[in-house]
Write a protein that holds these residues in place. Structure first.
Motif, PDB file in Angstrom:
ATOM      1  N   PRO A  21      49.873  42.658  58.629  1.00 30.10           N
ATOM      2  CA  PRO A  21      48.404  42.653  58.684  1.00 30.10           C
ATOM      3  C   PRO A  21      47.846  41.236  58.566  1.00 30.10           C
ATOM      4  CG  PRO A  21      49.184  44.342  57.168  1.00 30.10           C
ATOM      5  CD  PRO A  21      50.391  43.533  57.574  1.00 30.10           C
ATOM      6  N   SER A  22      46.686  41.013  59.146  1.00 27.33           N
ATOM      7  CA  SER A  22      46.063  39.690  59.158  1.00 27.33           C
ATOM      8  C   SER A  22      45.914  39.113  57.760  1.00 27.33           C
ATOM      9  CB  SER A  22      44.692  39.755  59.831  1.00 27.33           C
ATOM     10  OG  SER A  22      44.826  40.139  61.171  1.00 27.33           O
ATOM     11  N   GLU A  23      45.607  39.948  56.794  1.00 26.02           N
ATOM     12  CA  GLU A  23      45.408  39.452  55.430  1.00 26.02           C
ATOM     13  C   GLU A  23      46.682  38.810  54.877  1.00 26.02           C
ATOM     14  OE1 GLU A  23      43.444  38.043  52.429  1.00 26.02           O
ATOM     15  OE2 GLU A  23      42.418  39.111  54.036  1.00 26.02           O
ATOM     16  N   VAL A  24      47.843  39.299  55.285  1.00 24.84           N
ATOM     17  CA  VAL A  24      49.104  38.699  54.841  1.00 24.84           C
ATOM     18  C   VAL A  24      49.218  37.275  55.399  1.00 24.84           C
ATOM     19  CG1 VAL A  24      51.629  38.872  54.967  1.00 24.84           C
ATOM     20  CG2 VAL A  24      50.249  40.932  54.596  1.00 24.84           C
ATOM     21  N   ALA A  25      48.889  37.099  56.668  1.00 26.65           N
ATOM     22  CA  ALA A  25      48.936  35.771  57.274  1.00 26.65           C
ATOM     23  C   ALA A  25      47.905  34.845  56.631  1.00 26.65           C
ATOM     24  CB  ALA A  25      48.703  35.864  58.778  1.00 26.65           C
ATOM     25  N   LEU A  26      46.747  35.372  56.285  1.00 27.67           N
ATOM     26  CA  LEU A  26      45.723  34.567  55.622  1.00 27.67           C
ATOM     27  C   LEU A  26      46.171  34.146  54.221  1.00 27.67           C
ATOM     28  CD1 LEU A  26      42.523  36.473  56.760  1.00 27.67           C
ATOM     29  CD2 LEU A  26      43.194  34.142  57.402  1.00 27.67           C
ATOM     30  N   GLU A  27      46.835  35.038  53.513  1.00 24.51           N
ATOM     31  CA  GLU A  27      47.351  34.683  52.184  1.00 24.51           C
ATOM     32  C   GLU A  27      48.429  33.600  52.300  1.00 24.51           C
ATOM     33  OE1 GLU A  27      48.523  38.202  49.999  1.00 24.51           O
ATOM     34  OE2 GLU A  27      46.611  39.160  50.430  1.00 24.51           O
ATOM     35  N   ASP A  65      47.803  24.967  49.689  1.00 25.11           N
ATOM     36  CA  ASP A  65      47.855  24.461  48.314  1.00 25.11           C
ATOM     37  C   ASP A  65      49.150  23.737  47.991  1.00 25.11           C
ATOM     38  OD1 ASP A  65      45.346  25.528  47.858  1.00 25.11           O
ATOM     39  OD2 ASP A  65      46.114  27.388  46.989  1.00 25.11           O
ATOM     40  N   GLN A  66      50.111  23.729  48.912  1.00 28.74           N
ATOM     41  CA  GLN A  66      51.414  23.109  48.650  1.00 28.74           C
ATOM     42  C   GLN A  66      51.528  21.766  49.370  1.00 28.74           C
ATOM     43  OE1 GLN A  66      54.494  25.846  49.803  1.00 28.74           O
ATOM     44  NE2 GLN A  66      53.993  27.303  48.190  1.00 28.74           N
ATOM     45  N   PRO A  67      51.770  20.696  48.612  1.00 28.57           N
ATOM     46  CA  PRO A  67      51.970  19.392  49.268  1.00 28.57           C
ATOM     47  C   PRO A  67      53.197  19.442  50.184  1.00 28.57           C
ATOM     48  CG  PRO A  67      51.816  19.177  46.851  1.00 28.57           C
ATOM     49  CD  PRO A  67      51.878  20.640  47.163  1.00 28.57           C
ATOM     50  N   GLY A  68      53.117  18.711  51.293  1.00 29.97           N
ATOM     51  CA  GLY A  68      54.241  18.650  52.225  1.00 29.97           C
ATOM     52  C   GLY A  68      54.277  19.773  53.240  1.00 29.97           C
ATOM     53  N   GLN A  69      53.295  20.654  53.221  1.00 26.13           N
ATOM     54  CA  GLN A  69      53.267  21.788  54.151  1.00 26.13           C
ATOM     55  C   GLN A  69      52.231  21.585  55.265  1.00 26.13           C
ATOM     56  OE1 GLN A  69      55.871  23.559  54.056  1.00 26.13           O
ATOM     57  NE2 GLN A  69      55.315  25.507  53.157  1.00 26.13           N
ATOM     58  N   GLU A  70      51.737  20.368  55.432  1.00 30.35           N
ATOM     59  CA  GLU A  70      50.663  20.117  56.391  1.00 30.35           C
ATOM     60  C   GLU A  70      51.028  20.572  57.800  1.00 30.35           C
ATOM     61  OE1 GLU A  70      51.865  17.815  54.243  1.00 30.35           O
ATOM     62  OE2 GLU A  70      50.157  17.572  52.875  1.00 30.35           O
ATOM     63  N   ASP A  71      52.284  20.300  58.225  1.00 29.62           N
ATOM     64  CA  ASP A  71      52.678  20.707  59.578  1.00 29.62           C
ATOM     65  C   ASP A  71      52.737  22.224  59.697  1.00 29.62           C
ATOM     66  OD1 ASP A  71      54.968  20.902  57.984  1.00 29.62           O
ATOM     67  OD2 ASP A  71      56.281  19.866  59.403  1.00 29.62           O
ATOM     68  N   SER A  72      53.198  22.902  58.660  1.00 27.50           N
ATOM     69  CA  SER A  72      53.254  24.370  58.680  1.00 27.50           C
ATOM     70  C   SER A  72      51.851  24.966  58.697  1.00 27.50           C
ATOM     71  CB  SER A  72      54.023  24.894  57.458  1.00 27.50           C
ATOM     72  OG  SER A  72      55.366  24.457  57.495  1.00 27.50           O
ATOM     73  N   VAL A  73      50.932  24.381  57.932  1.00 26.26           N
ATOM     74  CA  VAL A  73      49.539  24.858  57.904  1.00 26.26           C
ATOM     75  C   VAL A  73      48.914  24.712  59.287  1.00 26.26           C
ATOM     76  CG1 VAL A  73      47.233  24.396  56.962  1.00 26.26           C
ATOM     77  CG2 VAL A  73      49.219  24.419  55.448  1.00 26.26           C
ATOM     78  N   TYR A  74      49.168  23.580  59.935  1.00 24.19           N
ATOM     79  CA  TYR A  74      48.615  23.331  61.268  1.00 24.19           C
ATOM     80  C   TYR A  74      49.131  24.359  62.278  1.00 24.19           C
ATOM     81  CZ  TYR A  74      47.722  20.839  65.660  1.00 24.19           C
ATOM     82  OH  TYR A  74      47.328  20.505  66.929  1.00 24.19           O
ATOM     83  N   VAL A  75      50.445  24.579  62.293  1.00 27.13           N
ATOM     84  CA  VAL A  75      51.029  25.545  63.229  1.00 27.13           C
ATOM     85  C   VAL A  75      50.535  26.954  62.914  1.00 27.13           C
ATOM     86  CG1 VAL A  75      53.197  26.596  64.010  1.00 27.13           C
ATOM     87  CG2 VAL A  75      53.046  24.123  63.745  1.00 27.13           C
ATOM     88  N   LEU A  76      50.463  27.320  61.637  1.00 25.30           N
ATOM     89  CA  LEU A  76      49.968  28.649  61.258  1.00 25.30           C
ATOM     90  C   LEU A  76      48.503  28.824  61.664  1.00 25.30           C
ATOM     91  CD1 LEU A  76      50.246  31.408  59.918  1.00 25.30           C
ATOM     92  CD2 LEU A  76      49.903  30.290  57.697  1.00 25.30           C
ATOM     93  N   ALA A  77      47.693  27.797  61.511  1.00 21.78           N
ATOM     94  CA  ALA A  77      46.286  27.885  61.917  1.00 21.78           C
ATOM     95  C   ALA A  77      46.176  28.133  63.419  1.00 21.78           C
ATOM     96  CB  ALA A  77      45.544  26.613  61.526  1.00 21.78           C
ATOM     97  N   LEU A  78      46.992  27.441  64.219  1.00 17.35           N
ATOM     98  CA  LEU A  78      46.974  27.673  65.673  1.00 17.35           C
ATOM     99  C   LEU A  78      47.454  29.086  66.002  1.00 17.35           C
ATOM    100  CD1 LEU A  78      48.287  24.224  66.947  1.00 17.35           C
ATOM    101  CD2 LEU A  78      45.923  25.056  66.881  1.00 17.35           C
ATOM    102  N   PHE A  79      48.449  29.569  65.265  1.00 13.97           N
ATOM    103  CA  PHE A  79      48.923  30.945  65.435  1.00 13.97           C
ATOM    104  C   PHE A  79      47.787  31.926  65.131  1.00 13.97           C
ATOM    105  CE2 PHE A  79      50.573  34.760  63.299  1.00 13.97           C
ATOM    106  CZ  PHE A  79      51.383  35.286  64.300  1.00 13.97           C
ATOM    107  N   LEU A  80      47.023  31.668  64.068  1.00 22.39           N
ATOM    108  CA  LEU A  80      45.916  32.553  63.699  1.00 22.39           C
ATOM    109  C   LEU A  80      44.804  32.524  64.745  1.00 22.39           C
ATOM    110  CD1 LEU A  80      45.873  31.908  59.850  1.00 22.39           C
ATOM    111  CD2 LEU A  80      46.537  34.033  61.016  1.00 22.39           C
ATOM    112  N   CYS A 140      36.950  31.815  60.074  1.00 21.23           N
ATOM    113  CA  CYS A 140      37.593  33.113  59.887  1.00 21.23           C
ATOM    114  C   CYS A 140      36.500  34.166  59.713  1.00 21.23           C
ATOM    115  CB  CYS A 140      38.502  33.084  58.660  1.00 21.23           C
ATOM    116  SG  CYS A 140      39.273  34.681  58.326  1.00 21.23           S
ATOM    117  N   PRO A 141      36.240  34.985  60.749  1.00 23.99           N
ATOM    118  CA  PRO A 141      35.190  36.000  60.634  1.00 23.99           C
ATOM    119  C   PRO A 141      35.441  37.006  59.502  1.00 23.99           C
ATOM    120  CG  PRO A 141      35.857  35.733  62.922  1.00 23.99           C
ATOM    121  CD  PRO A 141      36.822  34.949  62.095  1.00 23.99           C
ATOM    122  N   ALA A 142      36.697  37.370  59.276  1.00 22.77           N
ATOM    123  CA  ALA A 142      36.993  38.363  58.237  1.00 22.77           C
ATOM    124  C   ALA A 142      36.584  37.869  56.859  1.00 22.77           C
ATOM    125  CB  ALA A 142      38.489  38.712  58.251  1.00 22.77           C
ATOM    126  N   ARG A 143      36.675  36.575  56.637  1.00 20.25           N
ATOM    127  CA  ARG A 143      36.315  35.992  55.342  1.00 20.25           C
ATOM    128  C   ARG A 143      34.964  35.282  55.365  1.00 20.25           C
ATOM    129  NH1 ARG A 143      41.831  32.991  53.257  1.00 20.25           N
ATOM    130  NH2 ARG A 143      42.951  34.874  52.608  1.00 20.25           N
TER     131      ARG A 143
END
Length: 164
Positions: free
Chosen positions: A74-80, A87-102, A129-132
């Motif tokens: 569910p979308s809420e799992v991806a948002l969490e 909130d985790q240092p060093g995850q900037e590239d993962s956050v960017y890719v996840l945002a594009l996925f979303l 994010c319309p849901a939030r």
């Protein structure tokens, strides 16, 4: 806001016109042609990297015949997951890719406000994010091919399960 109508995989290599068979790995790329955004699919052997000026690209695999379709969490799992990684240092590239996925999954949209440039001078994408009913500024990060594959594998493991 820009909205693209991206077509499904053509099941043919744009370079060789060979059919992509079940289980074949392939690459897809989005390119602007005039006012249109065009998708092209390439076999692994024909792929020579994204063309100059491409809007985006990704690696996929043709599904096996009769294979169960993976089911997205569910979308809420991806948002969490997005919140946790932000909130985790060093995850900037993962956050960017996840945002594009979303964005691709229509959970996020590019906000109508201008894309800001942070005080540090780094480019960011403003997501809505319309849901939030919330906006997020996501730093743009250059991700090399190997790291993109690692992030994609991690997202598949975390957000997809085999359909029962």
């Amino acid at each position: 806001m820009l909205d693209f109508d991206v077509k499904r995989c053509s099941r043919r290599c744009a370079s060789t016109n060979a059919e992509l068979s079940p289980g074949d790995r392939y690459y897809s790329v989005l390119v602007a042609e005039g006012a249109e955004v065009v998708r092209r699919d390439y076999s692994r052997d024909a792929w020579q990297g994204p063309p100059e000026g491409s809007l985006g690209w990704w690696k996929s695999q043709m599904p096996d015949e009769g294979a169960a379709k993976p089911k997205l969490a569910p979308s809420e799992v991806a948002l969490e997951l997005f919140d946790r990684w932000r909130d985790q240092p060093g995850q900037e590239d993962s956050v960017y890719v996840l945002a594009l996925f979303l964005v691709r999954k229509r959970v996020f949209r590019f906000a109508e406000t201008a894309f800001p440039v942070a005080q540090t001078g780094e480019e960011t994408l403003r997501m809505f994010c319309p849901a939030r009913a919330a906006e997020y500024d996501v730093p743009v990060v250059e991700v090399d091919n190997q790291r993109a594959d690692e992030i994609q594998a991690q997202l598949i493991e975390l957000l997809y399960s085999d359909a029962s």
